[in-house]
Design a protein around this motif. Structure first.
Motif, PDB file in Angstrom:
ATOM      1  N   ASP A 119       0.888  -1.188   0.277  1.00 30.52           N
ATOM      2  CA  ASP A 119      -0.161  -0.297  -0.412  1.00 30.52           C
ATOM      3  C   ASP A 119       0.705   1.445  -0.286  1.00 30.52           C
ATOM      4  O   ASP A 119       2.044   1.726   0.639  1.00 30.52           O
ATOM      5  CB  ASP A 119      -1.112  -0.210   1.248  1.00 30.52           C
ATOM      6  N   ILE A 120       0.845   2.521  -1.024  1.00 32.38           N
ATOM      7  CA  ILE A 120       1.377   3.212  -0.943  1.00 32.38           C
ATOM      8  C   ILE A 120       1.209   5.102   0.345  1.00 32.38           C
ATOM      9  O   ILE A 120       1.966   5.309   0.911  1.00 32.38           O
ATOM     10  CB  ILE A 120       0.730   4.022  -2.093  1.00 32.38           C
ATOM     11  N   ASN A 121      -0.277   4.848   0.833  1.00 35.12           N
ATOM     12  CA  ASN A 121      -0.798   5.857   1.600  1.00 35.12           C
ATOM     13  C   ASN A 121      -0.934   5.029   2.730  1.00 35.12           C
ATOM     14  O   ASN A 121      -1.705   4.290   3.473  1.00 35.12           O
ATOM     15  CB  ASN A 121      -2.070   6.105   0.843  1.00 35.12           C
TER      16      ASN A 121
ATOM     17  N   SER B 182      -5.620   2.004  -3.024  1.00 41.28           N
ATOM     18  CA  SER B 182      -7.078   2.364  -3.781  1.00 41.28           C
ATOM     19  C   SER B 182      -7.196   3.808  -4.283  1.00 41.28           C
ATOM     20  O   SER B 182      -7.838   4.299  -4.136  1.00 41.28           O
ATOM     21  CB  SER B 182      -7.800   2.596  -2.647  1.00 41.28           C
ATOM     22  N   SER B 183      -6.057   4.134  -4.577  1.00 44.43           N
ATOM     23  CA  SER B 183      -5.269   5.557  -4.712  1.00 44.43           C
ATOM     24  C   SER B 183      -6.206   5.352  -6.416  1.00 44.43           C
ATOM     25  O   SER B 183      -5.325   4.792  -7.517  1.00 44.43           O
ATOM     26  CB  SER B 183      -4.155   5.733  -4.898  1.00 44.43           C
ATOM     27  N   LEU B 184      -6.683   6.554  -6.792  1.00 47.86           N
ATOM     28  CA  LEU B 184      -7.143   7.004  -8.675  1.00 47.86           C
ATOM     29  C   LEU B 184      -6.418   7.821  -9.170  1.00 47.86           C
ATOM     30  O   LEU B 184      -6.756   8.130 -10.226  1.00 47.86           O
ATOM     31  CB  LEU B 184      -8.631   6.992  -7.990  1.00 47.86           C
ATOM     32  N   ASN B 185      -5.590   8.468  -8.155  1.00 48.91           N
ATOM     33  CA  ASN B 185      -5.313   9.403  -8.398  1.00 48.91           C
ATOM     34  C   ASN B 185      -3.440   9.042  -9.422  1.00 48.91           C
ATOM     35  O   ASN B 185      -2.520   8.781  -8.949  1.00 48.91           O
ATOM     36  CB  ASN B 185      -3.958  10.209  -7.469  1.00 48.91           C
ATOM     37  N   PRO B 186      -3.787   9.703 -10.986  1.00 49.15           N
ATOM     38  CA  PRO B 186      -2.462   9.020 -12.480  1.00 49.15           C
ATOM     39  C   PRO B 186      -1.342   9.131 -11.545  1.00 49.15           C
ATOM     40  O   PRO B 186      -0.358   8.455 -11.771  1.00 49.15           O
ATOM     41  CB  PRO B 186      -3.307   9.823 -13.146  1.00 49.15           C
TER      42      PRO B 186
ATOM     43  N   LYS C 270       2.040   7.032 -12.420  1.00 51.44           N
ATOM     44  CA  LYS C 270       3.501   6.987 -13.172  1.00 51.44           C
ATOM     45  C   LYS C 270       3.829   7.472 -12.168  1.00 51.44           C
ATOM     46  O   LYS C 270       5.243   6.866 -12.699  1.00 51.44           O
ATOM     47  CB  LYS C 270       2.757   8.593 -13.194  1.00 51.44           C
ATOM     48  N   LYS C 271       4.502   7.266 -10.975  1.00 44.58           N
ATOM     49  CA  LYS C 271       5.120   7.520  -9.511  1.00 44.58           C
ATOM     50  C   LYS C 271       5.789   6.126  -9.632  1.00 44.58           C
ATOM     51  O   LYS C 271       6.770   5.493  -9.934  1.00 44.58           O
ATOM     52  CB  LYS C 271       5.474   8.003  -8.501  1.00 44.58           C
TER      53      LYS C 271
ATOM     54  N   PRO D  25      -5.518  -2.244  -8.157  1.00 41.83           N
ATOM     55  CA  PRO D  25      -6.533  -1.993  -6.932  1.00 41.83           C
ATOM     56  C   PRO D  25      -6.930  -2.879  -6.139  1.00 41.83           C
ATOM     57  O   PRO D  25      -7.093  -3.733  -6.045  1.00 41.83           O
ATOM     58  CB  PRO D  25      -7.542  -1.697  -7.965  1.00 41.83           C
ATOM     59  N   LYS D  26      -7.039  -2.313  -4.597  1.00 40.37           N
ATOM     60  CA  LYS D  26      -7.568  -3.041  -3.835  1.00 40.37           C
ATOM     61  C   LYS D  26      -9.222  -2.851  -3.983  1.00 40.37           C
ATOM     62  O   LYS D  26      -9.926  -2.513  -4.783  1.00 40.37           O
ATOM     63  CB  LYS D  26      -7.573  -1.530  -2.471  1.00 40.37           C
ATOM     64  N   TYR D  27      -9.706  -4.110  -3.151  1.00 32.08           N
ATOM     65  CA  TYR D  27      -8.892  -5.115  -2.776  1.00 32.08           C
ATOM     66  C   TYR D  27      -8.281  -6.875  -4.301  1.00 32.08           C
ATOM     67  O   TYR D  27      -9.064  -6.529  -4.678  1.00 32.08           O
ATOM     68  CB  TYR D  27     -10.329  -5.869  -2.005  1.00 32.08           C
TER      69      TYR D  27
END
Length: 129
Positions: free
Chosen positions: A57-59, A90-94, A98-99, A111-113
């Motif tokens: 998970d990134i956050n 669960s991030s939808l941030n493009p 990209k990162k 995507p989760k889950y």
């Protein structure tokens, strides 16, 4: 069959559900859970056998997924270290997608889950080479 996976996520409920999904699939022998980047690094550093697959998970509070990736790549030498890592978020941030692509160690963004079908897809990707 995958012998060992590490799930890295600060959400206990998410870890419970995803670990259960992974073990029920019959595709994985062992699942370790870390609730922080620091804990995951300790698991990897002190493990007799490296995981064949990491879901990250990134956050997360404290050391987030990006900081974990930076530290892991610094210690293990990047894509050639033999680890297979997928962002599970669960991030939808493009920008996050990209990162993630900028890290040679990251094989994909899921995507989760995690579902059995997604897990099977990841395992198929890993065993295709």
């Amino acid at each position: 069959m995958i012998k060992k996976i590490i799930l890295i996520d600060d959400d206990k409920d998410c870890n419970f559900l995803q670990k259960r999904t992974i073990l029920r699939s019959g595709l994985v022998s062992e699942v370790e859970v870390a609730q922080s980047g620091e804990q995951a690094l300790d698991l990897i550093r002190n493990s007799e056998r490296l995981p064949e697959l990491i879901f990250l998970d990134i956050n997360m509070p404290g050391m987030d997924g990006w900081e974990f990736l930076d530290e892991l790549m610094s210690e293990k030498g990047g894509a050639d270290c033999g680890l297979n890592l997928y962002i599970l978020s669960s991030s939808l941030n493009p920008d996050d997608h990209k990162k993630a692509e900028s890290y040679s160690l990251v094989k994909g963004f899921i995507p989760k889950y995690l579902t059995e079908e997604r897990l099977q897809g990841v395992i198929n990707e890993l065993t295709a080479f």
